[in-house]
Design a protein around this motif. Structure first.
Motif, PDB file in Angstrom:
ATOM      1  N   GLU A 130       4.119 -11.294 160.052  1.00 37.70           N
ATOM      2  CA  GLU A 130       3.415 -12.243 159.170  1.00 37.70           C
ATOM      3  C   GLU A 130       1.947 -11.824 158.995  1.00 37.70           C
ATOM      4  O   GLU A 130       1.400 -11.884 157.890  1.00 37.70           O
ATOM      5  CB  GLU A 130       3.496 -13.664 159.750  1.00 37.70           C
ATOM      6  N   ASP A 131       1.313 -11.380 160.068  1.00 34.52           N
ATOM      7  CA  ASP A 131      -0.097 -10.968 159.971  1.00 34.52           C
ATOM      8  C   ASP A 131      -0.267  -9.821 158.983  1.00 34.52           C
ATOM      9  O   ASP A 131      -1.225  -9.802 158.197  1.00 34.52           O
ATOM     10  CB  ASP A 131      -0.634 -10.536 161.347  1.00 34.52           C
ATOM     11  N   VAL A 183      -0.440 -12.232 148.455  1.00 35.15           N
ATOM     12  CA  VAL A 183       0.338 -13.086 149.368  1.00 35.15           C
ATOM     13  C   VAL A 183      -0.550 -14.229 149.864  1.00 35.15           C
ATOM     14  O   VAL A 183      -1.681 -14.008 150.320  1.00 35.15           O
ATOM     15  CB  VAL A 183       0.888 -12.274 150.566  1.00 35.15           C
ATOM     16  N   GLU A 216       0.820 -17.270 151.934  1.00 38.05           N
ATOM     17  CA  GLU A 216       1.269 -17.469 153.310  1.00 38.05           C
ATOM     18  C   GLU A 216       2.628 -16.821 153.462  1.00 38.05           C
ATOM     19  O   GLU A 216       3.327 -16.603 152.483  1.00 38.05           O
ATOM     20  CB  GLU A 216       1.491 -18.957 153.577  1.00 38.05           C
ATOM     21  N   SER A 217       3.013 -16.619 154.710  1.00 38.93           N
ATOM     22  CA  SER A 217       4.336 -16.038 154.919  1.00 38.93           C
ATOM     23  C   SER A 217       4.998 -16.643 156.145  1.00 38.93           C
ATOM     24  O   SER A 217       4.329 -17.148 157.049  1.00 38.93           O
ATOM     25  CB  SER A 217       4.223 -14.524 155.102  1.00 38.93           C
ATOM     26  N   VAL A 226       7.562 -15.801 151.289  1.00 39.61           N
ATOM     27  CA  VAL A 226       6.118 -15.802 151.035  1.00 39.61           C
ATOM     28  C   VAL A 226       5.756 -16.724 149.878  1.00 39.61           C
ATOM     29  O   VAL A 226       6.555 -16.976 148.978  1.00 39.61           O
ATOM     30  CB  VAL A 226       5.582 -14.378 150.702  1.00 39.61           C
ATOM     31  N   ASP A 279       0.466 -11.180 155.354  1.00 37.85           N
ATOM     32  CA  ASP A 279      -0.600 -12.038 154.824  1.00 37.85           C
ATOM     33  C   ASP A 279      -1.765 -11.224 154.266  1.00 37.85           C
ATOM     34  O   ASP A 279      -2.529 -11.716 153.430  1.00 37.85           O
ATOM     35  CB  ASP A 279      -1.110 -13.000 155.913  1.00 37.85           C
TER      36      ASP A 279
END
Ligand code: MCA
Ligand code: AMP
Length: 498
Positions: free
Chosen positions: A410-411, A419, A421-422, A440, A414
């Motif tokens: 996710e980091d 993008v 949020e994920s 996402v 993002d």
């Protein structure tokens, strides 16, 4: 005290069986006797010593699987060094972190990565970078060939480090699990006795040797018991079936078993000399267990473990091997459930690691006051002591036996252009058990899915990269604002057609 170096126990087995075959490649082209294994380990130990490696120094290894790679592992033990194996799929950015944290004296890499590893080594003041390829050739092999075949095994105490194996966390950076000589010896001895491993065994070895399963569970038991290893550079179901009539024992992740079942060549006759099939690293589906039993007549023995603890529980050798259950605590290992059942599994015993490398606080957090390690796996234990894993308290995906921590993916997601949020989840996958999927939101124009996947692959090992990325207007959240991953898992449950 020299007596606690695990290599001394290996050495006794190697000497007593010097003329027998220790490792033979599946195609029969290469083989090594136990005597040659001891010789090679000494030569590689002398080569590493010539590079300045001393007891306690870390040796970082990221190489393709080869029999010479086994000699490097043995040499590190013999020298009293701390072996830090890395998944070959890790990108240079990932390796950079492991090296910065472990501060090794030497890096051993594939020749193709020599230049980038040298640059990385300079950044982190690593003394030497040497290489070894998939055929066992390279600058380290050349050095070892010119070395003496005698080397005095280093004195080590039982709680000195033998390995530093990194495992990612649900938050923050990867942690180095400090594994001691005693941890390894206790676990290997318990497994040999439980699984009745003897010099008569021939083990099919197709797992990678950079994780606990292929390295410590498979190699250490085979070396201590002086069993023969039938060696595969990587898993190939047809090649495995071709070698099976000559073998007695196999260790694999569930994906091995589903892929073997996909081959018509897997029959009762192919397995005629096999006495035991062992599965672990991820849940074995009851349907795989049943299909395997129907086809071969063998009940797969499922066991449960972790990098930090080695093996914790195992189904019995005699007695019922129950699908969906991981069996009973190993001898001398205590397993309990925190609070009411189902609950988090906690474990204590000689197999449990010494703590996380240079992370005393993280170590404290993961142990209870009375010394149990908190696994993060959710399970139940019945009145006979039989354990089953029913879920995970940690946000972790296990894909084909490799761990993927959603937060890490996710980091990186993002940070991609567009993008918002994920959320990264694992959903049923017919081959890998769980497949990685990302969901996402957009805060600007998103690049196409394939381009996002390509961008992620530059930063992350391929097995961590989502196989699908779906765009949504917003992520489902609960009243506290927390993303509801269970809801997403439901929504995308069939995206791999599983
Ligand atoms: C490969 N790929 C994967 C995986 N493996 N994707 C997701 N999950 C995976 N596990 C991707 C590659 O990036 C590539 O994608 C494509 O699949 C084919 O790659 P290839 O190398 O040919 O794959 P393979 O040889 O078919 O590998 C599948 C495998 C392998 C044999 C199941 O993943 C494997 O050996 N797994 C074992 C893991 C293991 O040893 N775990 C033990 C951890 P692309 O083409 O897009 O690049 S120790 C542990 O868990 C504890 C202690 C315990 O209890 O044992
Ligand atoms: P690792 O960090 O690679 O050592 O992975 C350890 C994790 O693999 C455990 O915490 C479990 O979640 C999982 N695991 C290992 N063996 C099994 C099994 N037989 N069934 C279910 N999960 C397993």
């Amino acid at each position: 005290m020299s007596g606690r170096n695990l290599y001394l126990a290996f050495e006794r087995a190697f000497t007593a069986n010097a003329n027998r075959t220790a490792i033979v490649s599946a195609d029969g082209a290469a083989s090594l006797s136990f005597g040659a294994l001891a010789d090679g380990a000494a030569r590689y130990a002398n080569a590493l010593a010539a590079l300045g490696v001393e007891p306690g120094d870390r040796v970082t290894v990221q190489i393709e699987k080869s029999i010479s790679g086994v000699l490097v592992y043995l040499a590190a033990l013999k020298l009293g060094a701390v072996y830090q194996p890395l998944n070959t799929a890790y990108t240079t950015a990932e390796v950079d972190y492991f090296v910065s944290d472990a501060q090794p004296k030497v890096i051993i890499c594939d020749p193709a990565r020599q230049t980038e590893m040298r640059a990385l080594a300079d950044r982190h003041k690593v003394f030497a970078v040497v290489n070894l390829d998939s055929t066992g050739e390279g600058t380290l092999a050349a050095m070892a060939a010119s070395m003496d075949n005698r080397h005095d095994t280093a004195d080590r105490a039982g709680d000195d480090l033998a390995g530093l194996l990194y495992t990612s966390g649900t938050t923050g950076r990867s942690k180095g699990a400090m594994i001691t000589h005693n941890n390894l010896a206790a676990n290997a001895e318990a497994l040999i006795s439980l699984w009745r491993i003897t010099p008569k065994d021939r083990l099919l070895h197709a797992l990678p040797i950079f994780h606990v399963h292929g390295l410590y569970v498979a190699l250490n038991t085979a070396f201590l018991a002086a069993s023969e290893i039938v060696w595969f550079a990587k898993f190939d179901a047809a090649a495995m079936i071709a070698a099976m009539p000559r073998a007695t024992l196999m260790m694999g992740v569930p994906t091995f078993y589903t892929r073997l079942l996909g081959e018509p060549g897997l029959t009762q006759d192919t397995c005629r000399n096999m006495r035991l099939f062992i599965s672990g690293s991820a849940p074995l589906l009851a349907e795989t267990f049943a299909a395997f039993a129907a086809r071969t007549g063998h009940a797969i023995l499922e066991r449960y473990g972790m990098t930090e603890t080695g093996m914790i529980t195992s189904n019995p050798y005699d007695g019922a091997r129950v699908p969906g259950s991981v069996g009973f605590a190993l001898p001398d290992v205590s397993v309990r459930i925190r609070g009411s059942q189902p609950g988090v599994i906690e474990v204590k015993g000689p197999n449990v690691f010494k703590g996380y490398w240079r992370m005393p606080e993280k170590t404290r957090e993961d142990f209870t006051e009375d010394g149990y390690f908190i696994t993060g796996d959710v399970g139940v234990i019945d009145e006979t002591g039989r354990a089953s894993i029913v879920g995970r308290a940690k946000d972790l995906i296990i894909s084909g036996g490799f761990n993927v921590y959603p937060k890490e993916v996710e980091d990186v997601l993002d940070a991609l252009p567009g993008v918002g949020e994920s959320a990264v989840i694992g959903v049923p996958h017919p081959d890998f058990g769980e497949g990685v999927v990302a969901v996402v939101t957009a805060r600007g124009p998103l690049v196409p899915e394939a381009d996002m996947i390509a961008a992620l692959s530059e930063k992350l090992a391929r097995f961590k990269v989502p196989k699908r990325i779906f765009e949504v207007q917003e992520l489902p959240r609960n009243a506290m604002g927390k993303v509801q991953k269970a809801e997403l898992r439901k929504r995308y449950a069939e995206c791999f057609g599983a």
